[in-house]
Design a protein around this motif. Structure first.
Motif, PDB file in Angstrom:
ATOM      1  N   ARG A 112       0.828  -1.213   0.000  1.00 45.63           N
ATOM      2  CA  ARG A 112       0.000   0.000   0.000  1.00 45.63           C
ATOM      3  C   ARG A 112       0.860   1.261   0.000  1.00 45.63           C
ATOM      4  O   ARG A 112       0.455   2.298  -0.509  1.00 45.63           O
ATOM      5  CB  ARG A 112      -0.927   0.017   1.215  1.00 45.63           C
ATOM      6  CG  ARG A 112      -2.112  -0.896   1.096  1.00 45.63           C
ATOM      7  CD  ARG A 112      -2.976  -0.803   2.372  1.00 45.63           C
ATOM      8  NE  ARG A 112      -4.097  -1.697   2.312  1.00 45.63           N
ATOM      9  CZ  ARG A 112      -5.288  -1.389   1.802  1.00 45.63           C
ATOM     10  NH1 ARG A 112      -5.493  -0.185   1.317  1.00 45.63           N
ATOM     11  NH2 ARG A 112      -6.251  -2.272   1.787  1.00 45.63           N
ATOM     12  N   LYS A 116       1.788   4.605  -6.775  1.00 47.07           N
ATOM     13  CA  LYS A 116       0.696   4.060  -7.584  1.00 47.07           C
ATOM     14  C   LYS A 116       1.209   3.394  -8.864  1.00 47.07           C
ATOM     15  O   LYS A 116       0.687   2.356  -9.281  1.00 47.07           O
ATOM     16  CB  LYS A 116      -0.296   5.163  -7.927  1.00 47.07           C
ATOM     17  CG  LYS A 116      -1.512   4.674  -8.649  1.00 47.07           C
ATOM     18  CD  LYS A 116      -2.535   5.766  -8.855  1.00 47.07           C
ATOM     19  CE  LYS A 116      -3.709   5.163  -9.602  1.00 47.07           C
ATOM     20  NZ  LYS A 116      -4.950   5.808  -9.306  1.00 47.07           N
ATOM     21  N   ASP A 121      -2.142  -0.697  -6.080  1.00 51.48           N
ATOM     22  CA  ASP A 121      -3.094   0.225  -5.477  1.00 51.48           C
ATOM     23  C   ASP A 121      -4.514  -0.332  -5.365  1.00 51.48           C
ATOM     24  O   ASP A 121      -5.442   0.401  -5.059  1.00 51.48           O
ATOM     25  CB  ASP A 121      -3.099   1.550  -6.239  1.00 51.48           C
ATOM     26  CG  ASP A 121      -3.406   1.390  -7.711  1.00 51.48           C
ATOM     27  OD1 ASP A 121      -3.158   0.301  -8.253  1.00 51.48           O
ATOM     28  OD2 ASP A 121      -3.890   2.358  -8.328  1.00 51.48           O
ATOM     29  N   SER A 122      -4.679  -1.634  -5.578  1.00 48.57           N
ATOM     30  CA  SER A 122      -6.012  -2.230  -5.430  1.00 48.57           C
ATOM     31  C   SER A 122      -5.900  -3.573  -4.714  1.00 48.57           C
ATOM     32  O   SER A 122      -4.854  -4.215  -4.725  1.00 48.57           O
ATOM     33  CB  SER A 122      -6.668  -2.434  -6.798  1.00 48.57           C
ATOM     34  OG  SER A 122      -6.033  -3.498  -7.489  1.00 48.57           O
ATOM     35  N   ARG A 126      -3.053  -6.695  -4.961  1.00 50.34           N
ATOM     36  CA  ARG A 126      -2.323  -7.182  -3.783  1.00 50.34           C
ATOM     37  C   ARG A 126      -2.656  -8.631  -3.444  1.00 50.34           C
ATOM     38  O   ARG A 126      -1.824  -9.357  -2.910  1.00 50.34           O
ATOM     39  CB  ARG A 126      -2.597  -6.274  -2.582  1.00 50.34           C
ATOM     40  CG  ARG A 126      -1.980  -4.886  -2.715  1.00 50.34           C
ATOM     41  CD  ARG A 126      -2.163  -4.051  -1.464  1.00 50.34           C
ATOM     42  NE  ARG A 126      -3.556  -3.834  -1.126  1.00 50.34           N
ATOM     43  CZ  ARG A 126      -4.317  -2.840  -1.584  1.00 50.34           C
ATOM     44  NH1 ARG A 126      -3.800  -1.956  -2.425  1.00 50.34           N
ATOM     45  NH2 ARG A 126      -5.578  -2.722  -1.200  1.00 50.34           N
TER      46      ARG A 126
END
Length: 165
Positions: A112, A116, A121-122, A126
């Motif tokens: 996190r 980006k 970023d999602s 991840r």
């Protein structure tokens, strides 16, 4: 040539620990190289029928860059694929796997925190990294050295790996 592969999922600390080892080890005897440093682009392989060739090509180039020195190679390789699927350069006399496997919470936190443009970023980006991290934990007995570096400093982690030398 001795090869030490520091492996783990994205966010495990491979590159950070590799950089610390590069500061600690004698550069005339050891080359510390990351997959990202060999100049080979994953996207040239992704989705092709030769995706596996990416790791072979990266390892081959890292060995070339090492110039005969022992190689500390930070990569997402795992021992099952390495021994079963990949072509190992003939000047590698021995291979040691060091798995870095912090807690899922640490992986989540580290991913996190990345910019980006790194693509984490999602939750969907991840999730596979967390699953791969769990695979490392489940298979910890398959590594010469397994390190849960959740609460270890970079220096402590590097010191533990340096005991291999």
């Amino acid at each position: 040539m001795k090869l030490v592969i520091i492996t783990g999922t994205c966010g495990a600390g491979k590159s950070t620990v590799k950089d610390e080892l590069a500061r600690r080890l004698d550069s005339s005897q050891f080359a510390c190289i990351d997959t990202d440093e060999v100049g080979i682009n994953w996207w040239d392989y992704a989705g092709t029928n030769h995706e596996h060739q990416f790791s072979d090509d990266c390892l081959k180039e890292a060995v070339r860059l090492a110039g005969g020195r022992n190689l500390i190679f930070a990569s997402c390789l795992n021992p099952l694929d390495y021994f079963a699927k990949h072509t190992i350069p003939e000047n590698i006399e021995s291979t040691y796997f060091v798995a870095l496997c912090p807690s899922d919470e640490k992986i989540e936190q580290r991913l996190r925190a990345r910019p980006k443009e790194r693509g984490f970023d999602s939750d969907n980006a991840r999730r596979p990294q967390l699953e791969y991290n769990r695979w490392f934990r489940k298979n910890k007995g398959k590594f010469q050295m397994f390190i849960d570096n959740s609460e270890m400093s970079v220096a402590e982690t590097a010191e533990k790996i340096a005991t291999l030398f």
